[in-house]
Design a protein around this motif. Structure first.
Motif, PDB file in Angstrom:
ATOM      1  N   MET A   1       0.845  -1.187   0.000  1.00 13.21           N
ATOM      2  CA  MET A   1       0.000   0.000   0.000  1.00 13.21           C
ATOM      3  C   MET A   1       0.883   1.241   0.000  1.00 13.21           C
ATOM      4  N   THR A   2       0.492   2.244  -0.749  1.00 10.13           N
ATOM      5  CA  THR A   2       1.208   3.518  -0.785  1.00 10.13           C
ATOM      6  C   THR A   2       0.432   4.535   0.034  1.00 10.13           C
ATOM      7  N   GLN A   3       1.148   5.200   0.939  1.00  9.61           N
ATOM      8  CA  GLN A   3       0.506   6.150   1.849  1.00  9.61           C
ATOM      9  C   GLN A   3       1.292   7.463   1.843  1.00  9.61           C
ATOM     10  N   LEU A   4       0.576   8.565   1.657  1.00  9.16           N
ATOM     11  CA  LEU A   4       1.193   9.879   1.693  1.00  9.16           C
ATOM     12  C   LEU A   4       1.070  10.463   3.086  1.00  9.16           C
ATOM     13  N   LYS A   5       2.123  11.150   3.520  1.00 11.67           N
ATOM     14  CA  LYS A   5       2.043  11.922   4.755  1.00 11.67           C
ATOM     15  C   LYS A   5       1.936  13.382   4.363  1.00 11.67           C
ATOM     16  N   LEU A   6       0.839  14.025   4.757  1.00  9.09           N
ATOM     17  CA  LEU A   6       0.562  15.405   4.382  1.00  9.09           C
ATOM     18  C   LEU A   6       0.773  16.327   5.576  1.00  9.09           C
ATOM     19  N   SER A   7       1.400  17.457   5.334  1.00  6.84           N
ATOM     20  CA  SER A   7       1.585  18.452   6.382  1.00  6.84           C
ATOM     21  C   SER A   7       2.011  19.761   5.738  1.00  6.84           C
ATOM     22  N   VAL A   8       2.423  20.715   6.572  1.00  5.29           N
ATOM     23  CA  VAL A   8       2.951  21.984   6.083  1.00  5.29           C
ATOM     24  C   VAL A   8       4.339  22.188   6.662  1.00  5.29           C
ATOM     25  N   LYS A   9       5.104  23.037   6.025  1.00  2.98           N
ATOM     26  CA  LYS A   9       6.466  23.270   6.501  1.00  2.98           C
ATOM     27  C   LYS A   9       6.455  23.782   7.939  1.00  2.98           C
ATOM     28  N   GLY A  10       7.291  23.173   8.755  1.00  2.00           N
ATOM     29  CA  GLY A  10       7.428  23.610  10.136  1.00  2.00           C
ATOM     30  C   GLY A  10       6.422  23.016  11.088  1.00  2.00           C
ATOM     31  N   ALA A  11       5.406  22.334  10.575  1.00  2.00           N
ATOM     32  CA  ALA A  11       4.387  21.759  11.452  1.00  2.00           C
ATOM     33  C   ALA A  11       4.887  20.465  12.077  1.00  2.00           C
ATOM     34  N   ARG A  12       4.470  20.199  13.300  1.00  2.00           N
ATOM     35  CA  ARG A  12       4.859  18.976  13.991  1.00  2.00           C
ATOM     36  C   ARG A  12       3.891  17.828  13.715  1.00  2.00           C
ATOM     37  N   GLU A  13       2.717  18.181  13.251  1.00  2.00           N
ATOM     38  CA  GLU A  13       1.697  17.162  13.031  1.00  2.00           C
ATOM     39  C   GLU A  13       1.368  17.059  11.559  1.00  2.00           C
ATOM     40  N   GLY A  14       0.796  15.925  11.196  1.00  2.00           N
ATOM     41  CA  GLY A  14       0.383  15.714   9.821  1.00  2.00           C
ATOM     42  C   GLY A  14      -0.734  14.694   9.771  1.00  2.00           C
ATOM     43  N   VAL A  15      -1.150  14.363   8.570  1.00  2.00           N
ATOM     44  CA  VAL A  15      -2.225  13.403   8.394  1.00  2.00           C
ATOM     45  C   VAL A  15      -1.837  12.445   7.281  1.00  2.00           C
ATOM     46  N   ASN A  18      -4.169   7.420   2.398  1.00  2.00           N
ATOM     47  CA  ASN A  18      -3.921   6.177   1.672  1.00  2.00           C
ATOM     48  C   ASN A  18      -4.310   6.328   0.210  1.00  2.00           C
ATOM     49  N   LEU A  19      -3.464   5.786  -0.662  1.00  2.00           N
ATOM     50  CA  LEU A  19      -3.749   5.788  -2.093  1.00  2.00           C
ATOM     51  C   LEU A  19      -4.121   4.385  -2.549  1.00  2.00           C
ATOM     52  N   PRO A  20      -5.024   4.287  -3.554  1.00  3.26           N
ATOM     53  CA  PRO A  20      -5.712   5.398  -4.238  1.00  3.26           C
ATOM     54  C   PRO A  20      -6.744   6.069  -3.338  1.00  3.26           C
ATOM     55  N   ALA A  21      -6.951   7.361  -3.588  1.00  2.00           N
ATOM     56  CA  ALA A  21      -7.867   8.162  -2.771  1.00  2.00           C
ATOM     57  C   ALA A  21      -8.871   8.875  -3.658  1.00  2.00           C
ATOM     58  N   LEU A  73      -1.244  10.046  -9.078  1.00  2.00           N
ATOM     59  CA  LEU A  73      -0.793   9.348  -7.868  1.00  2.00           C
ATOM     60  C   LEU A  73      -1.593   8.068  -7.646  1.00  2.00           C
ATOM     61  N   ASN A  74      -2.891   8.126  -7.923  1.00  2.00           N
ATOM     62  CA  ASN A  74      -3.723   6.927  -7.795  1.00  2.00           C
ATOM     63  C   ASN A  74      -3.278   5.847  -8.774  1.00  2.00           C
ATOM     64  N   ARG A  75      -2.995   6.243 -10.022  1.00  3.22           N
ATOM     65  CA  ARG A  75      -2.521   5.277 -11.010  1.00  3.22           C
ATOM     66  C   ARG A  75      -1.190   4.676 -10.579  1.00  3.22           C
ATOM     67  N   LEU A  76      -0.330   5.501 -10.030  1.00  4.84           N
ATOM     68  CA  LEU A  76       0.967   5.017  -9.547  1.00  4.84           C
ATOM     69  C   LEU A  76       0.784   4.003  -8.430  1.00  4.84           C
ATOM     70  N   ALA A  77      -0.073   4.318  -7.466  1.00  2.00           N
ATOM     71  CA  ALA A  77      -0.306   3.411  -6.341  1.00  2.00           C
ATOM     72  C   ALA A  77      -0.892   2.080  -6.816  1.00  2.00           C
ATOM     73  N   GLU A  78      -1.824   2.137  -7.742  1.00  4.65           N
ATOM     74  CA  GLU A  78      -2.431   0.917  -8.272  1.00  4.65           C
ATOM     75  C   GLU A  78      -1.399   0.076  -9.015  1.00  4.65           C
ATOM     76  N   ALA A  79      -0.513   0.734  -9.755  1.00  2.00           N
ATOM     77  CA  ALA A  79       0.532  -0.001 -10.477  1.00  2.00           C
ATOM     78  C   ALA A  79       1.475  -0.694  -9.499  1.00  2.00           C
ATOM     79  N   ILE A  80       1.851  -0.012  -8.432  1.00  2.52           N
ATOM     80  CA  ILE A  80       2.745  -0.604  -7.427  1.00  2.52           C
ATOM     81  C   ILE A  80       2.073  -1.797  -6.758  1.00  2.52           C
ATOM     82  N   ASP A  81       0.792  -1.675  -6.457  1.00  2.00           N
ATOM     83  CA  ASP A  81       0.060  -2.779  -5.817  1.00  2.00           C
ATOM     84  C   ASP A  81       0.040  -4.034  -6.681  1.00  2.00           C
TER      85      ASP A  81
END
Length: 376
Positions: A1-15, A18-21, A73-81
């Motif tokens: 499974m391919t998973q992105l970690k999303l955040s902003v510069k300097g932030a300590r937290e993120g979300v 999971n792809l595809p999304a 990104l979804n196509r990429l994740a599906e190809a990797i799977d």
């Protein structure tokens, strides 16, 4: 499974995303930052969890606010799977070997993995040099091999061929001579198992036949053997109907299987030849694949009968020197069909589900005939 970690510069937290999304899932992930008084438009990819090592550095510039980039990104994740472990290793190495300029290049690469080869468990110039010598690609007398500079040998090959040392081994692009023609079908696929395959791959190695000598040598290197007899063939698949039922799959020899695949490839290029081969197999009933190969090589000794008893009777007379003028004169005074029926029995013609077949050199034994002549 391919998973992105999303955040902003300097932030300590993120979300995590999971792809595809779906677009709704992307919006929900970005909206999470609104609750922290962070502008969602500032959200970006700061990390990636994926079976592909270092994938994050190649896709970190993708815009999660762009529906077009999310679709890629979804196509990429599906190809990797859909990749097995070997393909994942090739993909990871190819990313490092090529000049990647954005998400489009990464996605495009997933459709060209067949353009690359991998030499498993080789992660340095020294290991590469030793492999080249051990496999005979670089030919040195055995007496001098303990004194060779394997690192220099590997470095020279690396400089000439490019590539990269990835997590699964050395990956490089195939040369033009190594490229498999796109029109060549996989006529026989052998699933091979060795100790290296068991340790590095999620499933048995698939050897596609027919293959060139160089492709066979590369396969040996990838599965870690000097001879295919050291590998276990766990399954054989055939690319044409009925062959699996007619060709024994016990005691298969890779070299014989490749010769047979080459023969079948030639048969497909001549009208009716594959049907003739199937008819021969159904009558001869080979006990091994080696027997099936022998029948393929002797296919000229067989004749597939595409005519009825009337025409066969005339062809028998032609064999004895009758020309069309004589046959026309005999028409109405001779029962060609009866002659044809009797001659089929004498010639050992057999009825199969693939048509009538006879062996030219020595007729099939009469006592085992099952052909029904009536109604022809």
């Amino acid at each position: 499974m391919t998973q992105l970690k999303l955040s902003v510069k300097g932030a300590r937290e993120g979300v995590a995303l999971n792809l595809p999304a779906t677009p709704a899932e992307v919006s929900e992930a970005c909206a999470w930052f609104s609750r922290l008084n962070i502008d969602p438009s500032e959200v970006q990819i700061i990390g990636v969890n994926s079976p592909i090592r270092k994938l994050g550095q190649y896709i970190s510039g993708a815009n999660v606010h762009s529906s077009e980039d999310i679709e890629k990104l979804n196509r990429l994740a599906e190809a990797i799977d859909q990749m097995d472990s070997r393909e994942q290793h090739i993909f990871a190495g190819a990313l490092d070997a090529e000049s990647i300029n954005g998400l489009d290049d990464v996605v495009k690469l997933t459709t060209h993995l067949g353009d690359y080869i991998i030499l498993p468990n080789i992660d340095s110039d020294t290991e590469l040099g030793r492999f080249l010598v051990d496999t005979g690609y670089k030919n040195f007398p055995e007496a001098v091999q303990p004194y060779l500079d394997y690192r220099a040998i590997g470095a020279e090959y690396y400089a000439e061929n490019g590539g990269a040392y990835g997590p699964g081994g050395y990956v490089r692009r195939k040369s033009s001579l190594e490229q498999t023609p796109e029109h060549r079908d996989a006529l026989i696929t052998l699933h091979l198992l060795t100790q290296r395959v068991a340790e590095t791959m999620a499933e048995p190695y698939r050897l596609i036949l027919p293959a060139t000598d160089e492709e066979l040598d590369q396969a040996k290197a990838q599965i870690g053997v000097d001879h295919f007899t050291e590998a276990t063939i766990v399954k054989a698949e055939f690319g044409k109907p009925y062959l699996a039922e007619l060709i024994p799959q016990d005691c298969i020899c890779v070299e014989d299987a490749n010769e047979l695949a080459l023969g079948i490839e030639e048969m497909t290029q001549r009208d009716g030849e594959l049907l003739k081969f199937l008819a021969v197999l159904s009558v001869e009933q080979p006990e091994t694949m080696t027997d099936a190969l022998r029948f393929a090589m002797e296919l000229d000794d067989y004749e597939r009968i595409t005519e009825g008893t009337y025409e066969y009777g005339q062809s028998v007379l032609r064999r004895h020197g009758a020309d069309d003028e004589l046959l026309e004169a005999m028409d109405g005074y001779m029962d060609f069909a009866k002659l044809g029926e009797a001659s089929m029995i004498e010639d050992g013609v057999r009825q199969t589900e693939f048509g009538l077949i006879r062996r030219c050199s020595t007729p099939f034994p009469e006592e085992t005939q099952t052909m029904q002549m009536g109604g022809m």
